[in-house]
Design a protein around this motif. Sequence first.
Motif, PDB file in Angstrom:
ATOM      1  N   UNK A  28       4.579  -5.167   4.813  1.00 23.52           N
ATOM      2  CA  UNK A  28       4.627  -4.738   3.404  1.00 23.52           C
ATOM      3  C   UNK A  28       3.357  -5.189   2.678  1.00 23.52           C
ATOM      4  N   UNK A  29       2.672  -6.188   3.234  1.00 25.05           N
ATOM      5  CA  UNK A  29       1.401  -6.639   2.640  1.00 25.05           C
ATOM      6  C   UNK A  29       0.634  -7.409   3.711  1.00 25.05           C
ATOM      7  N   UNK A  30      -0.689  -7.432   3.559  1.00 27.76           N
ATOM      8  CA  UNK A  30      -1.532  -8.203   4.491  1.00 27.76           C
ATOM      9  C   UNK A  30      -2.847  -8.478   3.775  1.00 27.76           C
ATOM     10  N   UNK A  45      -1.203  -3.731  -0.153  1.00 27.27           N
ATOM     11  CA  UNK A  45       0.266  -3.647  -0.131  1.00 27.27           C
ATOM     12  C   UNK A  45       0.652  -2.225   0.310  1.00 27.27           C
ATOM     13  N   UNK A  46      -0.312  -1.575   0.995  1.00 31.69           N
ATOM     14  CA  UNK A  46      -0.038  -0.215   1.474  1.00 31.69           C
ATOM     15  C   UNK A  46      -0.531   0.862   0.525  1.00 31.69           C
ATOM     16  N   UNK A  47      -1.204   0.446  -0.532  1.00 34.47           N
ATOM     17  CA  UNK A  47      -1.754   1.436  -1.486  1.00 34.47           C
ATOM     18  C   UNK A  47      -3.257   1.195  -1.688  1.00 34.47           C
ATOM     19  N   UNK A  48      -3.979   1.081  -0.562  1.00 33.17           N
ATOM     20  CA  UNK A  48      -5.419   0.823  -0.640  1.00 33.17           C
ATOM     21  C   UNK A  48      -5.725  -0.663  -0.536  1.00 33.17           C
ATOM     22  N   UNK A  49      -7.012  -0.981  -0.586  1.00 33.01           N
ATOM     23  CA  UNK A  49      -7.468  -2.364  -0.380  1.00 33.01           C
ATOM     24  C   UNK A  49      -8.275  -2.803  -1.604  1.00 33.01           C
ATOM     25  N   UNK A  50      -7.957  -3.976  -2.140  1.00 37.06           N
ATOM     26  CA  UNK A  50      -8.711  -4.504  -3.281  1.00 37.06           C
ATOM     27  C   UNK A  50      -9.204  -5.914  -2.981  1.00 37.06           C
ATOM     28  N   UNK A  69      -2.568  -7.961  10.564  1.00 34.98           N
ATOM     29  CA  UNK A  69      -3.002  -7.909   9.157  1.00 34.98           C
ATOM     30  C   UNK A  69      -4.380  -7.275   8.984  1.00 34.98           C
ATOM     31  N   UNK A  70      -5.320  -7.623   9.879  1.00 34.76           N
ATOM     32  CA  UNK A  70      -6.675  -7.043   9.772  1.00 34.76           C
ATOM     33  C   UNK A  70      -6.612  -5.534  10.025  1.00 34.76           C
ATOM     34  N   UNK A  71      -5.780  -5.125  10.988  1.00 37.46           N
ATOM     35  CA  UNK A  71      -5.647  -3.693  11.291  1.00 37.46           C
ATOM     36  C   UNK A  71      -5.043  -2.925  10.116  1.00 37.46           C
ATOM     37  N   UNK A  72      -4.067  -3.532   9.427  1.00 34.91           N
ATOM     38  CA  UNK A  72      -3.431  -2.878   8.264  1.00 34.91           C
ATOM     39  C   UNK A  72      -4.486  -2.659   7.173  1.00 34.91           C
ATOM     40  N   UNK A 112      -7.783  -2.520   7.630  1.00 34.74           N
ATOM     41  CA  UNK A 112      -8.762  -1.532   8.114  1.00 34.74           C
ATOM     42  C   UNK A 112      -8.233  -0.110   7.901  1.00 34.74           C
ATOM     43  N   UNK A 113      -6.996   0.106   8.290  1.00 34.51           N
ATOM     44  CA  UNK A 113      -6.400   1.450   8.158  1.00 34.51           C
ATOM     45  C   UNK A 113      -6.332   1.877   6.687  1.00 34.51           C
ATOM     46  N   UNK A 114      -5.942   0.951   5.814  1.00 38.04           N
ATOM     47  CA  UNK A 114      -5.831   1.256   4.388  1.00 38.04           C
ATOM     48  C   UNK A 114      -7.193   1.509   3.745  1.00 38.04           C
TER      49      UNK A 114
END
Length: 308
Positions: free
Chosen positions: A132-134, A149-154, A255-258, A260-262
């Motif tokens: 749900x978050x990383x 949190x699944x809605x992009x990376x900040x 977490x790093x993969x999540x 990267x994908x986002x």
Amino acid sequence: MNGIGLATKIVNHEVNKAGLVDLIGEVGEINVQGEAQQKLDLMANHTFIETLSKREIVCGIASEEEDSFISINSFDMQNKNKYVLLIDPLDGSSNIDVNVSVGTIFSIYRRVTPIGSPVTIEDFLQKGRNQVAAGYIIYGSSTMLVFTTGKGVNGFTLNQALGTFYLSHPNIKQPEDGAMYSINEGNADFFTTGLNNYLRYCKAGDDDKMPYKARYVGSLVADFHRNLLKGGIYLYPKSAFDRQGKLRLLYECNPIAFIAEQAGGGESDGKGSVLDIEPTELHQRVPFFTGSKNMVKKLESFLKIDDN
Ligand code: P6P
């Protein structure tokens, strides 16, 4: 996230003063990974566990520095909290004594066992897709908290004078191509044919492509963060002596993969996404590649030769 932000400020303060107050060096212990534990490793581990345990949010924590997971009771001594946290409290800690950037990596899931029942290992052995978050914290020339949190990376930069986080890098997108590769080439004699063919491709220069720059800090968070912002690829493959690779699936790769994908980047265990791996052990290791999407695709095409 507030709890992680508070723990970050505490760890940041300790990391910055480590050289002054004998917080540098090994404590003479060996952790479950068989790695010499650094004083700051243990301080960071304790800080995140203590800070996150007292907020009625997580029902369990798994850490690189702990053999097994820690069950966190809510104040009414039930296990009513609904999230679990997996964490590498201080990644790259072998760099601490030489003042090179280190980081914290974390991953958050909803528990899968009933609220109020005891937390179990199955709450932690979840596919990376369930996160749900990383995020990660990089303790470098500045201290940054980067998360999704699944809605992009900040990305948030810590204003050390005020103790506040400033949204310095909104909506981070990883360049689809890059010209940097990050790997410990000292292990090249133990890499597969496909991996060494890819490294030759990275170093080759012709009409279509200049040789890539080799940039390897020896700290996943530092190498990943640079490649996330500027483009590039990080590689930690399996080898003759790291048959499963070195990096841990649950609290480093997923977490790093999540993230990267986002951020529109790519990630792989060499054949497919690490986020689809069904975990079997808390500290299991996998080969891990992450970076600019087109670079990861090119790498996977070279690795196909290893299937023959
Ligand atoms: P090597 C740090 O121990 C770590 O887990 C990553 O942060 C880093 O990229 C890698 O291992 C470094 O490993 O074998 O190159 O020293």
